[in-house]
Scaffold this motif. Sequence first.
Motif, PDB file in Angstrom:
ATOM      1  N   UNK A 109       0.835  -1.203   0.000  1.00  0.00           N
ATOM      2  CA  UNK A 109       0.000   0.000   0.000  1.00  0.00           C
ATOM      3  C   UNK A 109       0.870   1.254   0.000  1.00  0.00           C
ATOM      4  N   UNK A 110       1.957   1.211   0.757  1.00  0.00           N
ATOM      5  CA  UNK A 110       2.877   2.351   0.765  1.00  0.00           C
ATOM      6  C   UNK A 110       3.481   2.561  -0.622  1.00  0.00           C
ATOM      7  N   UNK A 111       3.916   1.486  -1.272  1.00  0.00           N
ATOM      8  CA  UNK A 111       4.468   1.595  -2.623  1.00  0.00           C
ATOM      9  C   UNK A 111       3.428   2.170  -3.580  1.00  0.00           C
ATOM     10  N   UNK A 112       2.190   1.697  -3.456  1.00  0.00           N
ATOM     11  CA  UNK A 112       1.107   2.187  -4.312  1.00  0.00           C
ATOM     12  C   UNK A 112       0.868   3.675  -4.089  1.00  0.00           C
ATOM     13  N   UNK A 120       1.162   6.824  -6.712  1.00  0.00           N
ATOM     14  CA  UNK A 120       0.058   7.753  -6.941  1.00  0.00           C
ATOM     15  C   UNK A 120       0.522   9.201  -6.934  1.00  0.00           C
ATOM     16  N   UNK A 121       1.556   9.500  -6.137  1.00  0.00           N
ATOM     17  CA  UNK A 121       2.046  10.880  -6.089  1.00  0.00           C
ATOM     18  C   UNK A 121       3.238  11.082  -7.025  1.00  0.00           C
ATOM     19  N   UNK A 122       3.517  10.080  -7.858  1.00  0.00           N
ATOM     20  CA  UNK A 122       4.545  10.223  -8.877  1.00  0.00           C
ATOM     21  C   UNK A 122       5.963   9.947  -8.423  1.00  0.00           C
ATOM     22  N   UNK A 123       6.140   9.403  -7.217  1.00  0.00           N
ATOM     23  CA  UNK A 123       7.486   9.079  -6.716  1.00  0.00           C
ATOM     24  C   UNK A 123       7.773   7.599  -7.003  1.00  0.00           C
ATOM     25  N   UNK A 124       8.107   7.317  -8.258  1.00  0.00           N
ATOM     26  CA  UNK A 124       8.207   5.926  -8.688  1.00  0.00           C
ATOM     27  C   UNK A 124       9.463   5.216  -8.173  1.00  0.00           C
ATOM     28  N   UNK A 130       0.651 -10.778  -7.538  1.00  0.00           N
ATOM     29  CA  UNK A 130       0.022  -9.444  -7.478  1.00  0.00           C
ATOM     30  C   UNK A 130       1.066  -8.365  -7.209  1.00  0.00           C
ATOM     31  N   UNK A 131       1.940  -8.623  -6.261  1.00  0.00           N
ATOM     32  CA  UNK A 131       2.976  -7.646  -5.933  1.00  0.00           C
ATOM     33  C   UNK A 131       3.940  -7.452  -7.095  1.00  0.00           C
ATOM     34  N   UNK A 132       4.255  -8.542  -7.801  1.00  0.00           N
ATOM     35  CA  UNK A 132       5.154  -8.436  -8.942  1.00  0.00           C
ATOM     36  C   UNK A 132       4.521  -7.603 -10.051  1.00  0.00           C
ATOM     37  N   UNK A 133       3.220  -7.778 -10.245  1.00  0.00           N
ATOM     38  CA  UNK A 133       2.518  -6.974 -11.251  1.00  0.00           C
ATOM     39  C   UNK A 133       2.564  -5.496 -10.889  1.00  0.00           C
ATOM     40  N   UNK A 134       2.424  -5.212  -9.603  1.00  0.00           N
ATOM     41  CA  UNK A 134       2.531  -3.818  -9.154  1.00  0.00           C
ATOM     42  C   UNK A 134       3.933  -3.278  -9.416  1.00  0.00           C
ATOM     43  N   UNK A 135       4.933  -4.090  -9.104  1.00  0.00           N
ATOM     44  CA  UNK A 135       6.316  -3.661  -9.315  1.00  0.00           C
ATOM     45  C   UNK A 135       6.580  -3.373 -10.790  1.00  0.00           C
ATOM     46  N   UNK A 167       4.470  -2.438 -12.998  1.00  0.00           N
ATOM     47  CA  UNK A 167       3.777  -1.197 -13.337  1.00  0.00           C
ATOM     48  C   UNK A 167       4.570   0.017 -12.878  1.00  0.00           C
ATOM     49  N   UNK A 168       5.082  -0.045 -11.661  1.00  0.00           N
ATOM     50  CA  UNK A 168       5.817   1.097 -11.119  1.00  0.00           C
ATOM     51  C   UNK A 168       7.135   1.322 -11.862  1.00  0.00           C
ATOM     52  N   UNK A 169       7.762   0.240 -12.305  1.00  0.00           N
ATOM     53  CA  UNK A 169       9.001   0.383 -13.075  1.00  0.00           C
ATOM     54  C   UNK A 169       8.748   1.078 -14.411  1.00  0.00           C
ATOM     55  N   UNK A 170       7.518   0.959 -14.898  1.00  0.00           N
ATOM     56  CA  UNK A 170       7.137   1.641 -16.135  1.00  0.00           C
ATOM     57  C   UNK A 170       6.530   3.021 -15.857  1.00  0.00           C
ATOM     58  N   UNK A 171       6.637   3.462 -14.609  1.00  0.00           N
ATOM     59  CA  UNK A 171       6.112   4.773 -14.187  1.00  0.00           C
ATOM     60  C   UNK A 171       4.600   4.861 -14.415  1.00  0.00           C
ATOM     61  N   UNK A 172       3.922   3.760 -14.093  1.00  0.00           N
ATOM     62  CA  UNK A 172       2.467   3.727 -14.201  1.00  0.00           C
ATOM     63  C   UNK A 172       1.868   3.461 -12.822  1.00  0.00           C
ATOM     64  N   UNK A 173       1.081   4.399 -12.283  1.00  0.00           N
ATOM     65  CA  UNK A 173       0.381   4.128 -11.018  1.00  0.00           C
ATOM     66  C   UNK A 173      -0.722   3.101 -11.255  1.00  0.00           C
TER      67      UNK A 173
END
Length: 270
Positions: free
Chosen positions: A219-222, A226-230, A253-258, A260-266
């Motif tokens: 949740x913290x990573x998400x 959301x605030x653009x701090x990828x 699920x966590x890997x999918x989030x990771x 996404x974040x590596x691609x700068x996508x919230x």
Amino acid sequence: MELVGVRSELARTIDLRATIIYKDREPNMHVILQRIQLFVTLLLVIGSPMVACASEPITVVYGHGRAWLMDLTITGQTQLEKGDLEAAQRSLDTVLKADPAFYPAYYVRARVFLNRGKFQEAIQDCNEALRKDSTFAEASLLRAKANYDLGRYGESLKEIDHVITIRPRRDAFARAYRDRARLRLNCPDQSYRNGQQAVKDATTACKLIDWKDEDMIDILATAYAEVGEFDSAVRYEEKALAIKGVKPDDSKRLQAHLDSFKQHRPLHAR
């Protein structure tokens, strides 16, 4: 989580995530302690289960000969975890018909109602549990979840804020901050969303459980995404994935989030 019985120590584990000490008063007033560790599954809240955390005890005193009520409550809990919601409700209905003051059964039945989509009934049972013990933070957080599912976002947030204000046991305290962060991230009503506040709340939740819960760290990573701090989002998602004992489905699920974040996508479309 499977119910575990350790009869030699008069201890059982049930899935509520709080520690309850039941005191059975014998006719001679000799007190026998039965320790019950209750770990809350996040069937009641959004997301995946979190690891068990140490809890301070809630004490419930019941008279001699009423141990069967607790046994049947545990049976109802087990039936709930197995997905047999009708059987679980029958068990808990029986407990509460026999003793309307046995408030742990209200809480478990509220979970059953929540899983059956009967949100107002869940709220009513939480109300009853809280009348018996106004400090039962788990019931307050469950009521907040039910109100959220009914679209009563303001009431849900107010309830979570109240739990944070009363500073409950540390594990419940952490879940309250987590739940508020989730609401700030996921609420369908955009007016309740606040990424920066979600970062603060999720950080507090993680600190309270010593950074040992992958769901809270996720949740913290998400929130950071959301605030653009990828960069921070990636760092904390990797930290979540490094937690020992993460279930395979949760790991995916966590890997999918990771990814996404590596691609700068919230996770939410802007």
